[in-house]
Design an enzyme around this catalytic site. Structure first.
Site, PDB file in Angstrom:
ATOM      1  N   SER A  35      -3.458  -0.626  -4.225  1.00 52.26           N
ATOM      2  CA  SER A  35      -4.180  -1.455  -3.276  1.00 52.26           C
ATOM      3  C   SER A  35      -3.191  -2.093  -2.320  1.00 52.26           C
ATOM      4  O   SER A  35      -2.313  -1.417  -1.780  1.00 52.26           O
ATOM      5  CB  SER A  35      -5.002  -2.512  -4.025  1.00 52.26           C
ATOM      6  OG  SER A  35      -5.759  -3.300  -3.140  1.00 52.26           O
ATOM      7  N   TYR A  89     -10.161  -2.521   6.729  1.00 51.73           N
ATOM      8  CA  TYR A  89      -9.107  -2.250   5.751  1.00 51.73           C
ATOM      9  C   TYR A  89      -9.241  -3.212   4.573  1.00 51.73           C
ATOM     10  O   TYR A  89      -9.228  -2.794   3.406  1.00 51.73           O
ATOM     11  CB  TYR A  89      -7.737  -2.407   6.415  1.00 51.73           C
ATOM     12  CG  TYR A  89      -6.562  -2.278   5.470  1.00 51.73           C
ATOM     13  CD1 TYR A  89      -6.109  -1.031   5.061  1.00 51.73           C
ATOM     14  CD2 TYR A  89      -5.903  -3.409   4.986  1.00 51.73           C
ATOM     15  CE1 TYR A  89      -5.029  -0.906   4.194  1.00 51.73           C
ATOM     16  CE2 TYR A  89      -4.823  -3.298   4.124  1.00 51.73           C
ATOM     17  CZ  TYR A  89      -4.400  -2.048   3.735  1.00 51.73           C
ATOM     18  OH  TYR A  89      -3.335  -1.937   2.866  1.00 51.73           O
ATOM     19  N   LYS A 148     -10.076  -2.500   0.502  1.00 53.96           N
ATOM     20  CA  LYS A 148      -9.171  -2.917  -0.565  1.00 53.96           C
ATOM     21  C   LYS A 148      -9.820  -3.950  -1.483  1.00 53.96           C
ATOM     22  O   LYS A 148      -9.639  -3.907  -2.708  1.00 53.96           O
ATOM     23  CB  LYS A 148      -7.877  -3.475   0.036  1.00 53.96           C
ATOM     24  CG  LYS A 148      -7.030  -2.443   0.773  1.00 53.96           C
ATOM     25  CD  LYS A 148      -6.582  -1.314  -0.145  1.00 53.96           C
ATOM     26  CE  LYS A 148      -5.568  -0.400   0.538  1.00 53.96           C
ATOM     27  NZ  LYS A 148      -5.129   0.720  -0.334  1.00 53.96           N
TER      28      LYS A 148
END
Length: 296
Positions: free
Chosen positions: A139, A153, A157
């Protein structure tokens, strides 16, 4: 401790941490299944019995399932899966096309989800009973806290971290399956080429915008020189996995000195906010508050 017959399955091995980790696994004499969208990028690994190079696009269900099937057919087991492949989509949230945002989520979340689900099945049903295996999600510190310009993004994650931590609480301990979320800060991995920068929205494209300031900072060669080295990150991760019988894996493994003050500051901010709004929070509760809430 994992022996030389250990089978590692790693995505995104063409460069960066994935390449360094695949090289470390091979150097240690373990079995490595190295995957990439273009198999030619895996030529740094020799063609030997303990090396399997496979085409895998984490947005393609077919290539994911084919690669896992080929792994079991070759080695008759699977011990460690490292979901490493990915890229960062950056830009003004209002300007990001839906198709690009969805592709980011497919890459960072849905691909690793499919790999994880099928790997756990292999750990439980193909490996000897109780041997289990280890799932590693590469991650980011961006899966714990956020910065401007990376909303999709961060969404990918954060989603992957929540999925993994919940899944880890579902599996029967007798299966021997472990989960680890790795959260690096900056890594020296051709940062610019791994970032997809969208067309800017004129309302945000100003000299003083938070995203512009962040991006200028991140693209500075002087700043990038302070990023962690992929080889060292791969070494730390490899040692943690092979030594997990002696030192249990954490829920989240931070990488890079800069991640510690960032996490500490985020935790302090959250704690202060909880305290400041405690009265309003309690006011929303029923008159009878459960005391014996189960802990998972």
């Amino acid at each position: 401790m994992l022996g030389l017959n250990t089978v590692w399955f790693v995505t995104g091995c063409s460069s960066g941490v994935g390449k360094s980790l695949a090289s470390a696994i091979y150097a240690a004499g373990h079995n490595i299944v190295a995957t990439a969208r273009n198999v030619d990028t895996l030529s740094y690994l020799p063609d030997e019995a303990n090396v399997l190079k496979l085409k895998l696009d984490v947005t393609s269900r077919e290539t994911i399932l084919d690669a896992l099937s080929a792994t079991v057919a070759r080695f008759n087991q699977l011990d460690v899966v490292v979901n490493n492949a990915g890229y960062a989509l950056m830009g003004d949230t209002e300007a990001v096309p839906e198709s690009d945002a969805r592709l980011q989520m497919e890459t960072l979340f849905w691909g690793p989800v499919l790999i994880t689900q099928n790997a756990v099945r292999i750990f439980r049903e193909v490996n000897p009973a109780g041997k289990g295996g280890t799932i590693v999600q590469l991650s980011s510190i961006g899966g714990y806290l956020t910065f401007p310009g990376g909303s999709f993004y961060h969404a990918g994650k954060f989603a992957l971290g929540g999925f993994t931590q919940s899944f880890a609480k579902e599996v029967d301990p007798s299966w021997g399956i472990k989960f680890l979320v790795v959260a690096p800060g900056g890594i020296q991995t051709n940062f610019g080429s791994n970032v997809h920068l969208e067309h800017r929205h004129p309302a945000y494209d100003t000299l003083t915008s938070p995203f512009n300031q962040l991006f200028q900072y991140m693209m500075s060669p002087a700043v990038q020189e302070t990023f962690s080295q992929p080889g060292i990150c791969a070494e730390v991760l490899f040692d943690a996995i092979v030594g997990q019988d002696k030192r249990p894996l954490p829920t989240r493994l931070l990488m890079g000195a800069e991640t510690i003050p960032l996490v500490e500051a985020e935790n302090m901010r959250a704690a202060e906010e909880v305290k400041a709004w405690k009265e309003e929070t309690i006011k929303c509760s029923a008159e009878v508050v459960l005391k014996d809430v189960p802990s998972f």
